[in-house]
Design an enzyme around this catalytic site. Structure first.
Site, mmCIF file in Angstrom:
data_model
loop_
_atom_site.group_PDB
_atom_site.id
_atom_site.type_symbol
_atom_site.label_atom_id
_atom_site.label_comp_id
_atom_site.label_asym_id
_atom_site.label_seq_id
_atom_site.Cartn_x
_atom_site.Cartn_y
_atom_site.Cartn_z
ATOM 1 N N ARG A 1 10.201 49.561 18.342
ATOM 2 C CA ARG A 1 9.157 49.157 17.141
ATOM 3 C C ARG A 1 9.463 50.100 16.078
ATOM 4 O O ARG A 1 8.800 50.130 15.121
ATOM 5 C CB ARG A 1 8.001 49.340 18.053
ATOM 6 C CG ARG A 1 7.479 50.566 18.418
ATOM 7 C CD ARG A 1 6.255 50.535 19.449
ATOM 8 N NE ARG A 1 6.083 51.900 19.804
ATOM 9 C CZ ARG A 1 6.683 52.579 20.688
ATOM 10 N NH1 ARG A 1 7.526 52.025 21.448
ATOM 11 N NH2 ARG A 1 5.904 53.533 21.074
ATOM 12 N N CYS B 1 0.048 53.742 23.002
ATOM 13 C CA CYS B 1 1.156 52.650 23.228
ATOM 14 C C CYS B 1 2.045 53.058 24.260
ATOM 15 O O CYS B 1 2.353 52.024 25.297
ATOM 16 C CB CYS B 1 2.074 52.710 21.912
ATOM 17 S SG CYS B 1 1.118 52.142 20.427
#
Length: 248
Positions: free
Chosen positions: A70, A186
């Site tokens: 990401r 995350c």
């Protein structure tokens, strides 16, 4: 601007809301991005490409394989390198005329106050509450606009706080200063990769609006439910008892 700059930024200059004046403001501006991960990566690239003249990227972490899902400013060839330096290299590769400085440290104390004081806009792209609280205090004290973003799992949010405006709330009006760093991350909870790109790009957009004078800065709190593709917007009044901004 010379002919090359006029060509590079021509799509901005075509916009009545930006024009040459707004682009020159971007070229003369200084933006501080704190955090070069999922949010900071797209923000840094878009701001460099847009012609922000001085970009400061701060992060004390290194690039790991799990980041590449990401964090688009980094690449396999930069595994193990400083995230700040990796993101700075990516930004320079996109726009060599942008003065990019990498701070390979976690900004705290006087260093944080100094960098925030020098910036026209600060982007909080961190994932620690302790960092967010400190960044907010520094922005309030320096009267520097703050663009705050967050993303976890399938949920994202964005808010803009402008202490130059008398009625503007601050981050502490929303969350106080009691959260701990053991909250969701995350690494522990996961995140869908395009979501951080969406929120980080939103942060870049708001920074550009604040600098160029285009449109109206974002107000309140926006949240995005990626599973259902739904945005929600909440008014965010200033807290008269806020421990950070109540007395300014």
């Amino acid at each position: 601007m010379n002919d090359e700059a006029l060509l590079r930024y021509s799509r901005h200059i075509m916009l009545d809301e930006i024009d040459i004046v707004g682009q020159e403001r971007l070229l003369a501006s200084r933006v501080l991005i704190i955090g070069a991960g999922g949010l900071g990566s797209p923000a840094a690239l878009y701001l460099a490409g847009a012609g922000v003249g001085h970009l400061v990227i701060a992060d004390d972490d290194i690039v790991e394989l799990s980041n590449l899902q990401r964090q688009i400013a980094h690449a396999e060839g930069r595994l193990g390198r400083s995230k700040a330096r990796s993101a700075a290299d990516a930004a320079r590769g996109l726009n060599s005329t942008c003065d990019v400085r990498a701070l390979e440290t976690r900004l705290v104390g006087e260093a944080l106050m100094t960098e925030v004081g020098l910036a026209d806009v600060v982007l909080d792209c961190t994932d620690r509450f302790s960092s967010r609280f400190a960044i907010n205090r520094a922005c309030v004290e320096n009267e520097t606009p703050l663009v705050s973003g967050a993303a976890i799992r399938f949920s994202g949010q964005l808010a803009v706080f402008d202490p130059r405006q008398s009625r503007s709330p601050c981050y502490a009006c929303l969350y106080g200063e009691q959260g701990g760093d053991d909250a969701l991350t995350c690494a522990e909870s996961g995140v869908i990769s395009p979501l951080v790109g969406l929120i980080g790009s939103f942060q870049a957009l708001e920074a550009m609006k604040l600098i160029s004078g285009a449109g109206q800065p974002h107000r309140g709190l926006s949240t995005f439910d990626a599973l259902n593709g739904e945005w929600r917007h909440f008014a965010l009044p200033r807290d008269p008892d806020c421990p950070v901004c109540a007395n300014r």
